[in-house]
Design a protein around this motif. Structure first.
Motif, PDB file in Angstrom:
ATOM      1  N   TRP A  41       2.108  -3.286  -5.818  1.00 52.13           N
ATOM      2  CA  TRP A  41       3.370  -4.025  -5.687  1.00 52.13           C
ATOM      3  C   TRP A  41       4.569  -3.136  -5.988  1.00 52.13           C
ATOM      4  O   TRP A  41       5.687  -3.409  -5.568  1.00 52.13           O
ATOM      5  CB  TRP A  41       3.397  -5.233  -6.627  1.00 52.13           C
ATOM      6  CG  TRP A  41       2.530  -6.349  -6.173  1.00 52.13           C
ATOM      7  CD1 TRP A  41       1.311  -6.677  -6.676  1.00 52.13           C
ATOM      8  CD2 TRP A  41       2.795  -7.270  -5.125  1.00 52.13           C
ATOM      9  NE1 TRP A  41       0.805  -7.754  -6.003  1.00 52.13           N
ATOM     10  CE2 TRP A  41       1.694  -8.145  -5.047  1.00 52.13           C
ATOM     11  CE3 TRP A  41       3.852  -7.457  -4.247  1.00 52.13           C
ATOM     12  CZ2 TRP A  41       1.630  -9.171  -4.123  1.00 52.13           C
ATOM     13  CZ3 TRP A  41       3.783  -8.483  -3.326  1.00 52.13           C
ATOM     14  CH2 TRP A  41       2.693  -9.315  -3.266  1.00 52.13           C
ATOM     15  N   ILE A  42       4.344  -2.062  -6.714  1.00 52.18           N
ATOM     16  CA  ILE A  42       5.416  -1.120  -7.051  1.00 52.18           C
ATOM     17  C   ILE A  42       5.440   0.054  -6.078  1.00 52.18           C
ATOM     18  O   ILE A  42       6.495   0.448  -5.581  1.00 52.18           O
ATOM     19  CB  ILE A  42       5.245  -0.609  -8.500  1.00 52.18           C
ATOM     20  CG1 ILE A  42       5.326  -1.779  -9.470  1.00 52.18           C
ATOM     21  CG2 ILE A  42       6.281   0.449  -8.833  1.00 52.18           C
ATOM     22  CD1 ILE A  42       4.902  -1.431 -10.875  1.00 52.18           C
ATOM     23  N   THR A  43       4.262   0.626  -5.798  1.00 53.20           N
ATOM     24  CA  THR A  43       4.229   1.864  -5.036  1.00 53.20           C
ATOM     25  C   THR A  43       4.526   1.672  -3.547  1.00 53.20           C
ATOM     26  O   THR A  43       5.186   2.527  -2.949  1.00 53.20           O
ATOM     27  CB  THR A  43       2.869   2.571  -5.193  1.00 53.20           C
ATOM     28  OG1 THR A  43       1.831   1.702  -4.754  1.00 53.20           O
ATOM     29  CG2 THR A  43       2.642   2.988  -6.622  1.00 53.20           C
ATOM     30  N   ILE A  44       4.064   0.596  -2.953  1.00 55.05           N
ATOM     31  CA  ILE A  44       4.279   0.400  -1.513  1.00 55.05           C
ATOM     32  C   ILE A  44       5.762   0.223  -1.184  1.00 55.05           C
ATOM     33  O   ILE A  44       6.271   0.895  -0.275  1.00 55.05           O
ATOM     34  CB  ILE A  44       3.430  -0.777  -0.986  1.00 55.05           C
ATOM     35  CG1 ILE A  44       1.933  -0.492  -1.181  1.00 55.05           C
ATOM     36  CG2 ILE A  44       3.739  -1.071   0.470  1.00 55.05           C
ATOM     37  CD1 ILE A  44       1.394   0.681  -0.420  1.00 55.05           C
ATOM     38  N   PRO A  45       6.518  -0.648  -1.875  1.00 56.95           N
ATOM     39  CA  PRO A  45       7.955  -0.733  -1.565  1.00 56.95           C
ATOM     40  C   PRO A  45       8.712   0.572  -1.823  1.00 56.95           C
ATOM     41  O   PRO A  45       9.602   0.939  -1.047  1.00 56.95           O
ATOM     42  CB  PRO A  45       8.466  -1.840  -2.492  1.00 56.95           C
ATOM     43  CG  PRO A  45       7.279  -2.649  -2.817  1.00 56.95           C
ATOM     44  CD  PRO A  45       6.125  -1.695  -2.817  1.00 56.95           C
ATOM     45  N   LEU A  46       8.349   1.286  -2.892  1.00 55.38           N
ATOM     46  CA  LEU A  46       9.003   2.567  -3.151  1.00 55.38           C
ATOM     47  C   LEU A  46       8.701   3.568  -2.040  1.00 55.38           C
ATOM     48  O   LEU A  46       9.563   4.359  -1.656  1.00 55.38           O
ATOM     49  CB  LEU A  46       8.561   3.125  -4.501  1.00 55.38           C
ATOM     50  CG  LEU A  46       9.120   2.432  -5.729  1.00 55.38           C
ATOM     51  CD1 LEU A  46       8.512   3.017  -6.998  1.00 55.38           C
ATOM     52  CD2 LEU A  46      10.633   2.550  -5.774  1.00 55.38           C
ATOM     53  N   LEU A  47       7.490   3.534  -1.513  1.00 55.78           N
ATOM     54  CA  LEU A  47       7.124   4.423  -0.421  1.00 55.78           C
ATOM     55  C   LEU A  47       7.938   4.094   0.832  1.00 55.78           C
ATOM     56  O   LEU A  47       8.391   4.994   1.538  1.00 55.78           O
ATOM     57  CB  LEU A  47       5.633   4.267  -0.132  1.00 55.78           C
ATOM     58  CG  LEU A  47       4.915   5.568   0.068  1.00 55.78           C
ATOM     59  CD1 LEU A  47       3.554   5.470  -0.583  1.00 55.78           C
ATOM     60  CD2 LEU A  47       4.750   5.882   1.493  1.00 55.78           C
ATOM     61  N   LEU A  48       8.127   2.818   1.104  1.00 54.07           N
ATOM     62  CA  LEU A  48       8.944   2.420   2.257  1.00 54.07           C
ATOM     63  C   LEU A  48      10.395   2.843   2.081  1.00 54.07           C
ATOM     64  O   LEU A  48      11.026   3.338   3.023  1.00 54.07           O
ATOM     65  CB  LEU A  48       8.857   0.907   2.465  1.00 54.07           C
ATOM     66  CG  LEU A  48       7.501   0.391   2.935  1.00 54.07           C
ATOM     67  CD1 LEU A  48       7.488  -1.129   2.943  1.00 54.07           C
ATOM     68  CD2 LEU A  48       7.173   0.941   4.305  1.00 54.07           C
TER      69      LEU A  48
END
Length: 57
Positions: A41-48
């Motif tokens: 939930w943290i890493t995927i939005p930051l990656l986007l």
């Protein structure tokens, strides 16, 4: 000898770290404990966000 004068992209380094953290969360979520999936939930939005901010033409 001369030094490389090209600037280093911090965004690419952060994106690589986020990909590695996401892969670790997926692996440990499948193998050990499903609570590791909450890290996504943290890493995927930051990656986007990293992808949109540091895209090159």
């Amino acid at each position: 000898m001369y030094r490389n004068q090209r600037p280093v992209s911090i965004g690419k380094a952060i994106a690589i770290q986020l990909v590695l953290i996401s892969a670790i969360a997926l692996q440990d979520g499948m193998v050990a404990d499903p609570e590791w999936y909450s890290l996504l939930w943290i890493t995927i939005p930051l990656l986007l966000i990293c992808g949109f901010l540091y895209e090159e033409d």
